[in-house]
Motif scaffolding. Structure first.
Motif, PDB file in Angstrom:
ATOM      1  N   VAL A 118       0.254  12.540  72.425  1.00 34.21           N
ATOM      2  CA  VAL A 118       0.566  11.002  72.486  1.00 34.21           C
ATOM      3  C   VAL A 118       0.516  10.646  70.998  1.00 34.21           C
ATOM      4  O   VAL A 118       0.145  11.052  70.072  1.00 34.21           O
ATOM      5  CB  VAL A 118      -0.799  10.162  73.252  1.00 34.21           C
ATOM      6  CG1 VAL A 118      -0.467  10.417  74.827  1.00 34.21           C
ATOM      7  CG2 VAL A 118      -2.042  10.650  72.302  1.00 34.21           C
ATOM      8  N   GLU A 119       1.546   9.831  70.960  1.00 33.62           N
ATOM      9  CA  GLU A 119       1.755   9.121  69.493  1.00 33.62           C
ATOM     10  C   GLU A 119       1.634   7.782  69.508  1.00 33.62           C
ATOM     11  O   GLU A 119       2.296   6.924  70.332  1.00 33.62           O
ATOM     12  CB  GLU A 119       3.448   9.316  69.113  1.00 33.62           C
ATOM     13  CG  GLU A 119       3.680   8.785  67.660  1.00 33.62           C
ATOM     14  CD  GLU A 119       5.195   9.149  67.272  1.00 33.62           C
ATOM     15  OE1 GLU A 119       5.457   9.603  66.524  1.00 33.62           O
ATOM     16  OE2 GLU A 119       5.982   8.572  67.997  1.00 33.62           O
ATOM     17  N   SER A 120       0.639   7.108  68.593  1.00 38.90           N
ATOM     18  CA  SER A 120       0.485   5.660  68.514  1.00 38.90           C
ATOM     19  C   SER A 120       0.216   5.507  66.889  1.00 38.90           C
ATOM     20  O   SER A 120      -0.739   5.942  66.356  1.00 38.90           O
ATOM     21  CB  SER A 120      -1.182   5.499  69.395  1.00 38.90           C
ATOM     22  OG  SER A 120      -1.213   4.135  69.248  1.00 38.90           O
TER      23      SER A 120
ATOM     24  N   GLU B 229      -5.055  12.884  64.275  1.00 36.42           N
ATOM     25  CA  GLU B 229      -4.252  13.571  63.363  1.00 36.42           C
ATOM     26  C   GLU B 229      -3.502  14.832  63.673  1.00 36.42           C
ATOM     27  O   GLU B 229      -3.457  15.684  62.893  1.00 36.42           O
ATOM     28  CB  GLU B 229      -5.048  13.484  61.818  1.00 36.42           C
ATOM     29  CG  GLU B 229      -5.819  12.398  61.569  1.00 36.42           C
ATOM     30  CD  GLU B 229      -4.746  11.291  61.409  1.00 36.42           C
ATOM     31  OE1 GLU B 229      -3.833  11.382  60.812  1.00 36.42           O
ATOM     32  OE2 GLU B 229      -5.001  10.017  61.794  1.00 36.42           O
ATOM     33  N   ALA B 230      -3.129  14.993  64.792  1.00 32.38           N
ATOM     34  CA  ALA B 230      -2.790  16.271  65.176  1.00 32.38           C
ATOM     35  C   ALA B 230      -1.240  16.833  64.626  1.00 32.38           C
ATOM     36  O   ALA B 230      -0.846  17.858  64.910  1.00 32.38           O
ATOM     37  CB  ALA B 230      -2.590  16.362  66.793  1.00 32.38           C
ATOM     38  N   HIS B 231      -0.558  15.803  63.782  1.00 34.49           N
ATOM     39  CA  HIS B 231       0.573  16.302  63.301  1.00 34.49           C
ATOM     40  C   HIS B 231       0.530  17.324  62.084  1.00 34.49           C
ATOM     41  O   HIS B 231       1.343  18.249  61.934  1.00 34.49           O
ATOM     42  CB  HIS B 231       1.102  14.857  62.429  1.00 34.49           C
ATOM     43  CG  HIS B 231       0.291  14.470  61.404  1.00 34.49           C
ATOM     44  ND1 HIS B 231      -0.666  13.671  61.553  1.00 34.49           N
ATOM     45  CD2 HIS B 231       0.283  14.503  60.259  1.00 34.49           C
ATOM     46  CE1 HIS B 231      -1.410  13.348  60.707  1.00 34.49           C
ATOM     47  NE2 HIS B 231      -0.881  14.007  59.821  1.00 34.49           N
ATOM     48  N   ASN B 232      -0.645  17.506  61.668  1.00 35.00           N
ATOM     49  CA  ASN B 232      -1.108  18.544  60.832  1.00 35.00           C
ATOM     50  C   ASN B 232      -1.493  19.957  61.391  1.00 35.00           C
ATOM     51  O   ASN B 232      -1.707  20.894  60.822  1.00 35.00           O
ATOM     52  CB  ASN B 232      -2.486  18.170  60.003  1.00 35.00           C
ATOM     53  CG  ASN B 232      -1.945  17.150  58.847  1.00 35.00           C
ATOM     54  OD1 ASN B 232      -0.973  17.221  58.341  1.00 35.00           O
ATOM     55  ND2 ASN B 232      -2.877  16.481  58.815  1.00 35.00           N
TER      56      ASN B 232
ATOM     57  N   GLY C  21      -1.881  11.553  67.458  1.00 38.61           N
ATOM     58  CA  GLY C  21      -1.458  11.243  66.131  1.00 38.61           C
ATOM     59  C   GLY C  21      -0.739   9.853  65.830  1.00 38.61           C
ATOM     60  O   GLY C  21      -0.061   9.449  66.638  1.00 38.61           O
ATOM     61  N   GLY C  22      -0.452   9.438  64.729  1.00 35.65           N
ATOM     62  CA  GLY C  22       0.425   8.131  64.639  1.00 35.65           C
ATOM     63  C   GLY C  22       1.830   8.843  64.344  1.00 35.65           C
ATOM     64  O   GLY C  22       2.576   7.801  64.659  1.00 35.65           O
ATOM     65  N   THR C  23       2.214  10.045  64.006  1.00 35.30           N
ATOM     66  CA  THR C  23       3.430  10.467  63.793  1.00 35.30           C
ATOM     67  C   THR C  23       3.600  11.828  64.509  1.00 35.30           C
ATOM     68  O   THR C  23       3.679  12.822  63.730  1.00 35.30           O
ATOM     69  CB  THR C  23       4.127  10.399  62.411  1.00 35.30           C
ATOM     70  OG1 THR C  23       2.846  11.108  61.763  1.00 35.30           O
ATOM     71  CG2 THR C  23       3.912   9.104  61.667  1.00 35.30           C
ATOM     72  N   MET C  24       3.614  11.704  65.566  1.00 33.87           N
ATOM     73  CA  MET C  24       3.817  13.278  66.421  1.00 33.87           C
ATOM     74  C   MET C  24       5.159  13.706  67.006  1.00 33.87           C
ATOM     75  O   MET C  24       5.700  14.667  66.943  1.00 33.87           O
ATOM     76  CB  MET C  24       2.870  13.018  67.910  1.00 33.87           C
ATOM     77  CG  MET C  24       1.647  12.752  67.602  1.00 33.87           C
ATOM     78  SD  MET C  24       0.820  14.205  66.891  1.00 33.87           S
ATOM     79  CE  MET C  24       1.027  15.496  67.843  1.00 33.87           C
TER      80      MET C  24
END
Length: 879
Positions: A50-52, A386-389, A591-594
Motif C-alpha cells: 500500500v502506498e499512502s 517506510e518499505a520503499h527502502n 510507504g509514502g512512495t511505493m
C-alpha cells in the motif's frame, strides 16, 4: 495453531468492516480504503502493498486496521476454543453417559479458568503500574530490587575465578554433549557448580507456560520513526487503559482489554550498565554485546541488573512493567534504571504476551537477530513501514566487506591464541582451529595472488568479479580436507570469535599496562581486536550465499602499501525475505512512495502468484489547488536544463540554475528547500556561486543553510532553519529577508523522515535526476542479475535503474506536503521530467496537473499567482 483450530477458523471468516474505531470523527476516504485493504489482506493471508503519501495519516490507518483485525481474531479464537471444548467434553462424557448439565458445568469451569488467567494478567499490570507511579515520583524506591549477592555464591565465585583464569577464553563445547550451558569447565569447577546448584533456592516457576499471543510485528527504518508510531497508538482506543486494570473483574475469555506494546532495540539502546555502555564508545557494538554475555556468568563480575534464575520474580515484575502501559524505549530505560532491572532482557521477556512489537528493520530482516530475540513469526502479522527502502536494506545488511589487513590481523590473533592454549584444547578444537587458520591463509593467498596478477599486468586491474564457488575453490586450493560449511558451523557453536577477541583484548590490556603510554588509539586497538568477528561475518555470508551473490575483488593504495578489498554482494533479496513471507500469516508493505510496485513483485516475491497480493495507491488528502507542480525545462536566459552526469561541471548551466533559484525565492514566502543530486554537486554549486557573488545575493533574500555531512549536526541545522523562518514570520527580522533557503542532498540526511510542513517547505526545488553511478561494479552486477531473471531482458535492468532514481526523487519531494491544509509548489528542474517515461513514475498524488514549462516566465508567473491566492485566502479567513 493446531490443524483442527485452523480448520475451524477457516469456517468463521471475518467480514471487511465498513467502519473502524478511528481516533477522529470521520476518516478520509483514502484512509478508509487503506484500512479495508489491509484488514482484508490479513484475513485472507495475503501480501498487501500500500502506498499512502506522507501526511495522510498512514500510521494511524495501519494501526487501526491491524488492531481491529487482531481484536476480532482474538474473539474468534475464543469462540473456536469454546466450540472445540464442547465437542471434546461431549465425546468424553457421552462415553460415560454423563447428563447434559454435568457437561455444561465442566465447560463453564474451563471458561472460568480462562477468565481467571485474564484477570490475573490485568492484576499484574495494575500492580506494575502502581510500582511505576512510585518510581516516577521518586518515592520509596525499593532497594530490594537491586540484585543481592548471596555469600555462598561469592565464595564459589572466588574459587571458580582462581581455577578458571584464562580458561574463560577456551571455546564453547557443543550443547549436544551435555556440557554445562555449553561452556568449557574443568572437573573441579563442575563439582563446585553442582554442589552450589543442589543448595541454592529453586526459581519460582509460573503455573502456566507463557503463550505466544497473536501479534503484530511493526518495523520501520529508525527508532525515531517507531517512537512516532508509539505516540500515534496513544491517540487510539486500543492501548491498555486505567479503567481496564481497575475493572478487570469484568474481563472475560472473549474480551481483549487493551493491547500492550513492546519496543525492541539493541543493547546500545537499552543497556543500563554504564561499564558495558562505555565499551560501545571505545569498542563498538560487538564489544558491548560480548561484555554483556560475559557478565551473565555467576560471580563478582555478573551484571548487577540481571536477576539470577533464583530471582526470576524480579524479571517477571520488570516484564509486567513493560506490558502494563504503552512506553517508548526511553521510558523503559528510565524505569529500568530506577528499578535496577535490565530493560534489554525485560523487553525480550515481554514479547510473547504483547500484541504489538516494534523493532527496526535490521532486527526483523536478519535471521540471526530474530533467533537471538526469540522472535517466532509463525502465523503473525508483519507490517513494514517506510518499505520503499526494503529491497536496498536487505541487500545492504547481507553484504559484507573484508580487507587483506583484517585477514592478516585475524591470522595473527589465531596463531597467538593457538600458541597459548594448544596444551589445554581438546583434540577436536585443536583440529578445527587449525582448519580455520588454513582457511584464513587461503583467503590471504587469494588477496596476494590478486595483487601479484595486478602488478604483472601492463595496467592495474581495477576489480575482479567471482561467484562464491570460484572463491571457495581458490581458498581451498591444495587442501582437500577444508570444508567451509563445517568450519562455519564450528565457529557458530564454539563462539570462537568471541573467545579470540576477548583473549586479544586481554593481551592488549596486559601489554598496555606494561607500557607507560599506549602506542595505538582505542579505535585502532578495537579494529584489531574485532578482526576475527569481521572474518566470521564474511564467511557466514559466503556459506549462506548459494548462487545469489557475487564476490568483488579490488585494491587500493593506503599508506604506501596495497590493500585488497573482498566484498560479498547480495543480488537476490527474495531468498533472504522468503522465510519471513512463508512463516507470517500476512505481510504488509507500506510507504509514502511505493510505486513502481513492479520492483517489489519481481525482486521480493518472484514465486508468489499475483492473486496473493492486495495493492493500493492512495491519492493525497490535500485539494488540487494546494499543490503547484512545474517542470522547468529552461532558465531565464533560455539555457536548456539537462543535468546529466557529464553536464554537472558546466559553469554556464550552474549559473543559469542560480538565476532560477534567485528569481523563485523572491516569490516564495518562508522556507524553500533545494534538493541536489549529490554532495559533490552541492560543493561545486557553492564554489561557483560564491566566486560569482550569487551566493551573497541569495543570502540577502533568505538566510542560507546547507545539509551537514555529519549526522550530529542535522538537528542543529534544522532548528536554526526553523528559527530563521519563524523569526521572519513574526516580524522579528529588520532586513529584507523573507525566510530561509536550505540546500539538501537526495538520499542524504534531510531527504527522509524530516517534515518540511507548512512554512518550513512552501517550495521544493528538485535539481536534476539523481541516477546512481552506472560505473559502479556492484550496480552493474545487480543489473546483470535482473536481466537474467526468467522473462526479463536488458529493458528490465534499465527499468530497475530508473526506479531507484525516481523512488529517491519521490521521497524528497514528498517532504513538502504533510497534512490536509498544507500547500506548496514543486519545481522539477530538468527537461527529462517532461518525458512520459519519467513523468509516469512521479507520485500518483501529484496527478496529471503537472505543468511542462519551456518558458521560465510562465514558471515565475504561476508561482506568483499561486502564493497571491493563498495570501488572499488567509486574509479572508481572518476577516
Amino acid at each position: 495453531m493446531s490443524d483442527s483450530q485452523s480448520s475451524a477458523l477457516s469456517s468463521i471468516r471475518l467480514p471487511t468492516p465498513t467502519s473502524f474505531p478511528f481516533p477522529y470523527p470521520k476518516p478520509y476516504d483514502i484512509q478508509l480504503d487503506l484500512m479495508q485493504v489491509v484488514f482484508r489482506a490479513i484475513e485472507d493471508g495475503k501480501i498487501a502493498i500500500v502506498e499512502s503519501p506522507t501526511g495522510t495519516g498512514k500510521s494511524l490507518s495501519l494501526l487501526t486496521s491491524t488492531l481491529t483485525w487482531l481484536n476480532q481474531h482474538t474473539k474468534r479464537l475464543t469462540e473456536v476454543y469454546t466450540e472445540q471444548l464442547k465437542e471434546k467434553y461431549m465425546d468424553e462424557k457421552n462415553d460415560l453417559n454423563e447428563p447434559k448439565w454435568v457437561i455444561e458445568h465442566s465447560i463453564k469451569m474451563k471458561l472460568d479458568e480462562m477468565k481467571l488467567i485474564e484477570e490475573a494478567r490485568l492484576e499484574r499490570f495494575s500492580k506494575a503500574r502502581e510500582r511505576e507511579k512510585k518510581i516516577r515520583r521518586k518515592m520509596n524506591l525499593n532497594k530490594g530490587l537491586v540484585i543481592k549477592k548471596i555469600k555462598s555464591m561469592n565464595d564459589l565465585d572466588k574459587k571458580i575465578k582462581e581455577i578458571k583464569d584464562e580458561n574463560d577464553f577456551l571455546p564453547y563445547e557443543n550443547l549436544q554433549n551435555g556440557e554445562e550451558d555449553g561452556l568449557y569447565l574443568s572437573k573441579e569447577v563442575r563439582e563446585l557448580m553442582e554442589k552450589y546448584e543442589s543448595t541454592r533456592p529453586k526459581a519460582k516457576q509460573e503455573e502456566i507456560e507463557e503463550e505466544d499471543l497473536p501479534k503484530i510485528y511493526y518495523t520501520s527504518r529508525t527508532h525515531t520513526q517507531l517512537r512516532q508510531l508509539t505516540s500515534e497508538l496513544l491517540k487510539t482506543s486500543f492501548p491498555l487503559k486505567e479503567d481496564d486494570l481497575d475493572n478487570n473483574a469484568e474481563a472475560g475469555p472473549s474480551t481483549t482489554k487493551g493491547v500492550s506494546l513492546v519496543p525492541l532495540g539493541s543493547r546500545k539502546q537499552l543497556c543500563i550498565n554504564d561499564k558495558v555502555r562505555s565499551l560501545a564508545k571505545n569498542g563498538g557494538d560487538e564489544r558491548m554485546n560480548e561484555a554483556c554475555l560475559d557478565m551473565q556468568k555467576s560471580g563478582k563480575t555478573r551484571c548487577e541488573f540481571l536477576p539470577t534464575k533464583a530471582e526470576e520474580g524480579i524479571m517477571l515484575d520488570a516484564r509486567d512493567a513493560v506490558l502494563a502501559s504503552v512506553k517508548d524505549i526511553e521510558d523503559i530505560v528510565a524505569i529500568g534504571r530506577k528499578s535496577c532491572v535490565c530493560p534489554y532482557y525485560a523487553t525480550r521477556r515481554a514479547v510473547k504476551q504483547s500484541q504489538i512489537v516494534t523493532l527496526p528493520y535490521n532486527l526483523l530482516l536478519q535471521k540471526n537477530a530474530r533467533e537471538a530475540l526469540n522472535i517466532n513469526l509463525k502465523d503473525q502479522i508483519i507490517v513494514i513501514d517506510e518499505a520503499h527502502n526494503l529491497i536496498d536494506t536487505l541487500l545492504s545488511i547481507h553484504s559484507t566487506t573484508l580487507t587483506s589487513t583484517t585477514i592478516s590481523s585475524a591470522i595473527s590473533q589465531l596463531q597467538q591464541y593457538l600458541a597459548r592454549f594448544k596444551n589445554r584444547l581438546k583434540s577436536i578444537h585443536s583440529l578445527k582451529i587449525r582448519q580455520v587458520l588454513s582457511l584464513l591463509n587461503g583467503l590471504l593467498s587469494v588477496c596476494q595472488n590478486f595483487i601479484g596478477n595486478d602488478e604483472k599486468g601492463k595496467s592495474k586491474i581495477k576489480h575482479e568479479v567471482l561467484n562464491v564457488n570460484d572463491l571457495m575453490e581458490r581458498i581451498g586450493k591444495g587442501n582437500d580436507q577444508l570444508n567451509p560449511l563445517e568450519l562455519v558451523e564450528y565457529l557458530k557453536e564454539s563462539k570462537l570469535a568471541r573467545k579470540i577477541s576477548g583473549f586479544s583484548e586481554y593481551i592488549a590490556e596486559q601489554n598496555n599496562a606494561k607500557e607507560e603510554k599506549a602506542s595505538r588509539t582505542s579505535s585502532q586497538r578495537h579494529a584489531s581486536i574485532a578482526s576475527f568477528h569481521i572474518v566470521e561475518a564474511f564467511l557466514l555470508s559466503l556459506v549462506d550465499a548459494r548462487d545469489d551473490g557475487r564476490v568483488i575483488l579490488s585494491s587500493e593504495d593506503k599508506n604506501g602499501s596495497r590493500t585488497v578489498i573482498i566484498k560479498y554482494v547480495l543480488l537476490n533479496p527474495a531468498e533472504r525475505f522468503k522465510q519471513i513471507v512463508e512463516e507470517a500469516r500476512s505481510v504488509v508493505l507500506a510507504g509514502g512512495t511505493m510505486e513502481p510496485i513492479s520492483d517489489f513483485l519481481q525482486q521480493l516475491f518472484p514465486q508468489i502468484p499475483k492473486n496473493q497480493f492486495s495493492t493500493l495507491s492512495c491519492s493525497h488528502v490535500i485539494p488540487k489547488e494546494n499543490l503547484l507542480t512545474q517542470v522547468v525545462c529552461v532558465g531565464p536566459r533560455k539555457t536548456e536544463f539537462g543535468f546529466k552526469f557529464y553536464n554537472r561541471e558546466n559553469d554556464l548551466l550552474l549559473t543559469e540554475l542560480g538565476s532560477v533559484i534567485q528569481s523563485v525565492i523572491g516569490l516564495v514566502p518562508d522556507g524553500v528547500v533545494v534538493f541536489l543530486p549529490s554532495y559533490a554537486f552541492l560543493d561545486k554549486v557553492k564554489s561557483i556561486w560564491t566566486n560569482s557573488g550569487l551566493m551573497s545575493k541569495l543570502g540577502e533574500k533568505k538566510t542560507l543553510f546547507f545539509e551537514p555531512q555529519t549526522s550530529g549536526d542535522v538537528e542543529t541545522t534544522l532548528r536554526d532553519y526553523a528559527l530563521a523562518i519563524s523569526t521572519v514570520s513574526l516580524g522579528g527580522e529588520r532586513s529584507k529577508k523573507t525566510g530561509a533557503l536550505l540546500f539538501a542532498v537526495v538520499g542524504g540526511k534531510l531527504s527522509e523522515g524530516i517534515n518540511f510542513s507548512d512554512s518550513l517547505g512552501r517550495c521544493v526545488i528538485m535539481v536534476g535526476l539523481p541516477f546512481a553511478n552506472v560505473g559502479s561494479i556492484e550496480l552493474q552486477e545487480r543489473m546483470k542479475y535482473i536481466e537474467n531473471l526468467p522473462g526479463n531482458s536488458k529493458e528490465s535492468s534499465r527499468e530497475m535503474y530508473e526506479n531507484l532514481c525516481m523512488r529517491a526523487v519521490n521521497q524528497s519531494i514528498g517532504r513538502a506536503i504533510r497534512h490536509a491544509n498544507d500547500y506548496a509548489t514543486i519545481l522539477l528542474v530538468d527537461k527529462r521530467y517532461s518525458t512520459t517515461r519519467i513523468k509516469n513514475k512521479l507520485p500518483k498524488w501529484i496527478g496529471e496537473d503537472i505543468k511542462i514549462q519551456s518558458d521560465f516566465g510562465s514558471v515565475a508567473k504561476n508561482i506568483a499567482l499561486f502564493f497571491r491566492e493563498k495570501r488572499e485566502k488567509e486574509k479572508g479567513m481572518k476577516v
